[in-house]
Design a protein around this motif. Structure first.
Motif, mmCIF file in Angstrom:
data_model
loop_
_atom_site.group_PDB
_atom_site.id
_atom_site.type_symbol
_atom_site.label_atom_id
_atom_site.label_comp_id
_atom_site.label_asym_id
_atom_site.label_seq_id
_atom_site.Cartn_x
_atom_site.Cartn_y
_atom_site.Cartn_z
ATOM 1 N N LEU A 54 7.396 2.270 -7.806
ATOM 2 C CA LEU A 54 7.593 0.566 -8.172
ATOM 3 C C LEU A 54 8.986 0.317 -7.258
ATOM 4 O O LEU A 54 9.248 -0.627 -7.405
ATOM 5 C CB LEU A 54 8.353 0.793 -9.613
ATOM 6 N N LEU A 55 9.716 1.087 -6.333
ATOM 7 C CA LEU A 55 10.899 0.209 -5.934
ATOM 8 C C LEU A 55 10.346 -0.168 -4.860
ATOM 9 O O LEU A 55 10.824 -1.300 -4.535
ATOM 10 C CB LEU A 55 12.474 1.590 -5.733
ATOM 11 N N ARG A 56 8.785 0.040 -4.219
ATOM 12 C CA ARG A 56 8.394 0.180 -3.242
ATOM 13 C C ARG A 56 8.138 -1.814 -3.211
ATOM 14 O O ARG A 56 7.303 -2.532 -2.368
ATOM 15 C CB ARG A 56 8.095 0.227 -2.451
ATOM 16 N N LEU A 57 7.266 -2.874 -4.419
ATOM 17 C CA LEU A 57 7.275 -3.666 -5.076
ATOM 18 C C LEU A 57 8.592 -4.398 -4.769
ATOM 19 O O LEU A 57 8.086 -5.968 -4.907
ATOM 20 C CB LEU A 57 6.715 -3.355 -5.953
ATOM 21 N N VAL A 63 1.457 -6.448 9.140
ATOM 22 C CA VAL A 63 1.800 -5.009 8.934
ATOM 23 C C VAL A 63 3.537 -5.257 8.785
ATOM 24 O O VAL A 63 3.974 -4.716 10.364
ATOM 25 C CB VAL A 63 1.154 -4.481 9.511
ATOM 26 N N GLN A 64 3.959 -4.833 7.379
ATOM 27 C CA GLN A 64 5.641 -4.960 7.623
ATOM 28 C C GLN A 64 5.905 -2.676 7.064
ATOM 29 O O GLN A 64 4.879 -2.773 6.115
ATOM 30 C CB GLN A 64 6.877 -5.139 6.888
ATOM 31 N N ILE A 100 0.324 -1.078 -0.068
ATOM 32 C CA ILE A 100 0.065 -0.288 -0.006
ATOM 33 C C ILE A 100 1.193 1.576 -0.277
ATOM 34 O O ILE A 100 2.180 1.676 1.139
ATOM 35 C CB ILE A 100 -0.725 0.216 1.087
ATOM 36 N N GLN A 101 0.603 2.370 -0.253
ATOM 37 C CA GLN A 101 1.383 3.450 -0.764
ATOM 38 C C GLN A 101 0.902 4.528 -0.968
ATOM 39 O O GLN A 101 -0.365 4.422 -1.619
ATOM 40 C CB GLN A 101 2.061 3.511 -2.162
ATOM 41 N N THR A 113 2.017 -8.703 4.824
ATOM 42 C CA THR A 113 2.330 -11.255 4.061
ATOM 43 C C THR A 113 1.248 -11.506 4.287
ATOM 44 O O THR A 113 -0.395 -11.179 5.112
ATOM 45 C CB THR A 113 2.946 -10.499 5.097
ATOM 46 N N GLU A 114 1.114 -12.310 3.291
ATOM 47 C CA GLU A 114 0.291 -13.380 3.202
ATOM 48 C C GLU A 114 -1.399 -12.806 3.364
ATOM 49 O O GLU A 114 -2.414 -13.557 3.256
ATOM 50 C CB GLU A 114 0.342 -13.919 4.335
ATOM 51 N N THR A 115 -1.686 -12.153 2.014
ATOM 52 C CA THR A 115 -2.764 -11.591 1.981
ATOM 53 C C THR A 115 -3.479 -12.783 0.707
ATOM 54 O O THR A 115 -2.625 -13.526 -0.123
ATOM 55 C CB THR A 115 -3.214 -10.033 1.510
#
Length: 280
Positions: free
Chosen positions: A275-278, A28-29, A5-6, A39-41
């Motif tokens: 894109l970097l956060r993906l 949540v990280q 999520i951004q 994670t693990e959605t």
């Protein structure tokens, strides 16, 4: 799948709990001040996540937990309204008082309402006949701006060894300058015919339409010795759909609805550096 999520603004902590529940995630990280990873959605919850994010002006992406830069060897980008904020042909047309007319054709073509891109480009370029070619210099110097996050995204990709391709249904007058400015590896675009310092209203050579864009991505990948699935492709208009379909990761940037629907990821609010956060 992980869910990233951004937000273009600092992401409010209050979003974490409802999104964790909506996506049926595990934890949540915090990636940085603007993004979190859940994670693990469950990707089947996309509809609920989409509705929440649209309400709160957030961008989201379901991605593999191990998705990383090492999975890719090429970043391929559209130019107009993707790498840069303008449609160059519309701004050129402004110098002969025809911006509204040309913009209307451009917008319809990008939404996919005009099926023959070649005809739409020929029609728009014909309206520029007789214009002093110095108008192109003015558009580049005075109106062309990079999209938010463009330089950060490209620097990150280049730093880990990815090659870069700018492929455009626009004009090589602009792609050539951006290639030098941004140290891009490959470019392809249309060539405006100029005689005695005036635009003739014609395009020289093969028109770079949707199928040529896709072919250029395939050929560039082949030259690099990688599969198209190792390409990240970014675009915004319907003429980008074919090359985005070749990609291992397709990104719709501030895109038309038909493109957002087809892409793996849509950035409607954050910059290209989203894109970097993906990628790990």
């Amino acid at each position: 799948m992980n869910l990233v999520i951004q937000s273009p603004k600092p992401l409010a902590a209050a979003h974490a709990k409802p999104l964790l529940a909506l996506a049926r995630g595990v934890s949540v990280q915090h990636i940085d001040a603007h993004a979190i990873r859940i994670t693990e959605t469950d990707p089947t919850q996309r509809g609920n996540v989409d509705a929440y994010c649209e309400t709160h002006a957030l961008d989201y992406a379901f991605v593999r937990p191990d998705l990383a830069w090492r999975d890719f060897g090429l970043v391929a980008m559209d130019m107009d309204s993707t790498l840069i904020t303008i449609e160059c042909i519309d701004e050129i047309a402004d110098f002969c008082g025809l911006k509204a007319e040309v913009s209307a054709i451009t917008e319809a073509a990008m939404r996919g309402e005009i099926k023959n891109f070649d005809e739409s480009l020929i029609a728009r370029v014909s309206l520029l006949k007789g214009l002093d070619a110095h108008a192109l210099d003015h558009v580049y110097a005075e109106r062309l701006q990079l999209s938010p996050g463009a330089e950060t995204m490209l620097a990150a990709a280049q730093s880990v060894g990815l090659r870069t391709l700018l492929v455009s249904g626009g004009f090589n007058f602009f792609t050539d300058r951006l290639k030098a400015r941004l140290q891009l590896d490959f470019t392809r675009a249309n060539t405006l015919d100029i005689v005695d310092g005036k635009l003739t209203g014609c395009v020289l050579g093969e028109i770079v339409n949707a199928s040529v864009k896709a072919r250029t991505v395939r050929e560039t990948c082949a030259a690099l010795g990688i599969a198209p699935a190792q390409a990240i492709v970014l675009g915004d208009g319907s003429n980008d759909l074919e090359m985005m379909a070749e990609a291992g990761l397709s990104v719709a940037f501030r895109a038309k609805p038909v493109v957002r629907a087809a892409a793996d990821v849509a950035f409607n609010h954050v910059g290209l550096d989203g894109l970097l956060r993906l990628l790990q």
